[in-house]
Design a protein around this motif. Structure first.
Motif, PDB file in Angstrom:
ATOM      1  N   ASP A   1       0.839  -1.200   0.000  1.00 29.59           N
ATOM      2  CA  ASP A   1       0.000   0.000   0.000  1.00 29.59           C
ATOM      3  C   ASP A   1       0.876   1.253   0.000  1.00 29.59           C
ATOM      4  O   ASP A   1       1.746   1.424   0.871  1.00 29.59           O
ATOM      5  N   VAL A   2       0.653   2.121  -0.983  1.00 24.61           N
ATOM      6  CA  VAL A   2       1.488   3.317  -1.117  1.00 24.61           C
ATOM      7  C   VAL A   2       1.403   4.193   0.133  1.00 24.61           C
ATOM      8  O   VAL A   2       2.393   4.826   0.537  1.00 24.61           O
ATOM      9  N   LYS A   3       0.251   4.251   0.763  1.00 24.28           N
ATOM     10  CA  LYS A   3       0.074   5.099   1.943  1.00 24.28           C
ATOM     11  C   LYS A   3       0.953   4.660   3.109  1.00 24.28           C
ATOM     12  O   LYS A   3       1.260   5.465   3.988  1.00 24.28           O
ATOM     13  N   LYS A   4       1.353   3.393   3.128  1.00 30.28           N
ATOM     14  CA  LYS A   4       2.184   2.872   4.210  1.00 30.28           C
ATOM     15  C   LYS A   4       3.663   2.814   3.818  1.00 30.28           C
ATOM     16  O   LYS A   4       4.493   2.370   4.604  1.00 30.28           O
ATOM     17  N   ARG A   5       3.988   3.270   2.619  1.00 32.37           N
ATOM     18  CA  ARG A   5       5.351   3.179   2.107  1.00 32.37           C
ATOM     19  C   ARG A   5       6.200   4.320   2.659  1.00 32.37           C
ATOM     20  O   ARG A   5       5.734   5.449   2.771  1.00 32.37           O
TER      21      ARG A   5
END
Length: 478
Positions: free
Chosen positions: A190-194
């Motif tokens: 997930d990009v938001k958690k990257r």
């Protein structure tokens, strides 16, 4: 031994990617896959033919769009038809009758099934005569029953067994082989958690689907010439491939911290050792001195391609700031980063140039995978022909929104010379490629016979809202 049938339960997302993903994973593991001619990609269930049960498990572990795979026993457009077919499949399930612990699960698509009705459905299978223990926590086998409705019942969210006949479509029954474990990777990436991402970072599910098109696996070497913030590097590396990345703008790879952003995110995902190197250079001034290096060359363009081409060849100077090399002009100040001068690179020219560059860099059988921004309503198969060259063939194409996912394979073992870019011919608005593909004259094709692909001048079409261009007064005069 004839192929056996398996029931696949799909996630209801990216339906157009289902068949390409199935075929790519089957090619990756080297087993035959039979998809029926009447396969409906819009439905959540599909029955496939495979030689071995292990092949079905491979699909469940690698395909992002698969929720579960079942050994197929029966289907029917009525309850009577399903049970009649299940009785005729007794040779598949009778071995579980004596002592196997089991449980049944009942699910519906486009409607919910009450607890009372679920018990009624399960009791209808009593003729199977299972004598083992009912175990709802950790059974040895799980039998799955699915009802598919065309739309929700107009009377509410639940249906009685014989109600809603007008919308009932089909029921399926089988034994669970394996849950689709690959879908959990969507949350992992997930990009938001990257730790590091940008405004052009690709969403996790698409990057995973694209990684499957590359056939990423242990021992393969993949090159991303437009790596950006590394979305595809992480997913392909997760599947075991080694990745080399480059970009014309080193800032995208580095970020603002001392350690390059791509390497920070790769460390987060446990794939740092599979990112071989990151370099800053323009692919038309690339350092590759021999071809046949890579198993896949993948590229991801955004809806409005941010790609530009430097109009001069900057001198190279190493700066040991992490793993990235920076391109610097001889007269650039040491305390300021050097940004290569750029000019527009027309998309149709870029696509054609990319295919020829891939032919040089790829091993025989290697793939070029990229998103092609285009006007879907105007898109034609002939658009692909305009970018192909000898030794490269289309594996599959897939329309998705404003883009087509194109997979092209190197079908030759001929060693071609490195392509050259002629900026005097290239990118002047004609749309013809700037590469001298085979060491011959690279002059533009005759405009009378040249096909104009739908992705030509996509950027201008995008900002114009894809409205037809108004004819000028000069055109009226003529």
């Amino acid at each position: 031994m004839p192929p056996r049938q398996y029931l696949v339960v799909f996630a209801q997302t990216h339906e157009d990617f289902r068949v390409p993903e199935l075929r790519s994973v089957a090619e990756l593991y080297g087993f035959p896959l039979t998809i029926p001619h009447d396969f409906d990609k819009s439905r959540p269930f599909g029955v496939l033919a495979l030689d071995q049960e292990e092949h079905a498990r491979f699909l469940a572990r690698r395909c992002i769009l698969i929720k579960a795979v079942y050994e197929f026993y029966a289907s029917g457009r009525s309850y009577e038809e399903l049970h009649e077919q299940n009785r005729s499949s007794r040779n598949l399930w009778e071995k579980y009758i004596p002592e196997t612990s089991f449980k049944f699960v009942v699910n519906g698509y486009n409607h919910s099934i009450s607890k009372a009705r679920q018990r009624e459905v399960i009791e209808d299978f009593s003729y199977m005569g299972f004598m083992g223990k009912i175990d709802l926590v950790s059974p040895e086998i799980t039998m799955g029953y699915f009802e598919e409705y065309r739309d929700r019942d107009i009377h509410g969210t639940t249906s009685q067994k014989h109600e809603g006949a007008a919308v009932f479509r089909e029921a399926f029954f089988g034994r669970l082989l394996e849950q689709g474990s690959a879908r959990s990777l969507i949350k992992m990436f997930d990009v938001k958690k990257r730790q590091y991402f940008g405004n052009t970072s690709m969403e996790a599910e698409i990057s995973l689907l694209m990684a499957n098109q590359t056939l990423a696996s242990p021992g393969k070497l993949i090159y991303d010439p437009f790596i950006g913030t590394g979305s595809l590097a992480y997913t392909t590396a997760h599947f075991g491939a080694f990745v080399f990345g480059s970009d014309i703008d080193g800032r995208q790879m580095r970020g603002k911290e001392t350690k390059p952003g791509i390497l920070r995110a790769a460390t987060q995902y446990g794939v740092r050792e599979r990112i071989l190197d990151l370099c800053t250079f323009d692919i038309t001034r690339n350092p590759w001195r021999c071809g046949g290096l890579f198993d896949c060359d993948h590229h991801r363009s955004s809806v409005v391609p941010p790609i530009r081409l430097p109009h001069r060849n900057p001198a190279r100077k190493r700066h040991h700031t992490g793993i990235c090399d920076q391109l610097r002009h001889p007269f650039a100040r040491e305390d300021q980063p050097y940004l290569p001068p750029t000019k527009p690179y027309e998309l149709s020219a870029l696509a054609a140039d990319l295919v020829v560059l891939a032919r040089y860099l790829l091993n025989p059988g290697g793939r070029l995978v990229f998103f092609l921004p285009t006007v879907i309503d105007e898109y034609k198969e002939l658009d692909l022909d305009s970018m192909l060259c000898d030794g490269m063939e289309v594996v599959r194409e897939l329309a998705a929104g404003f883009r087509c996912l194109i997979t092209i394979r190197k079908s030759t073992s001929v060693a071609y010379p490195p392509p050259t870019f002629d900026p005097q011919v290239a990118h002047g608005g004609s749309g013809s490629s700037g590469i001298d593909h085979d060491g011959e004259d690279a002059s533009p094709a005759s405009p009378v016979h040249a096909h104009v692909p739908a992705h030509r001048d996509f950027r201008e079409k995008y900002f114009q809202g894809f409205k037809p261009k108004k004819p000028s007064s000069e055109e009226f005069d003529t």
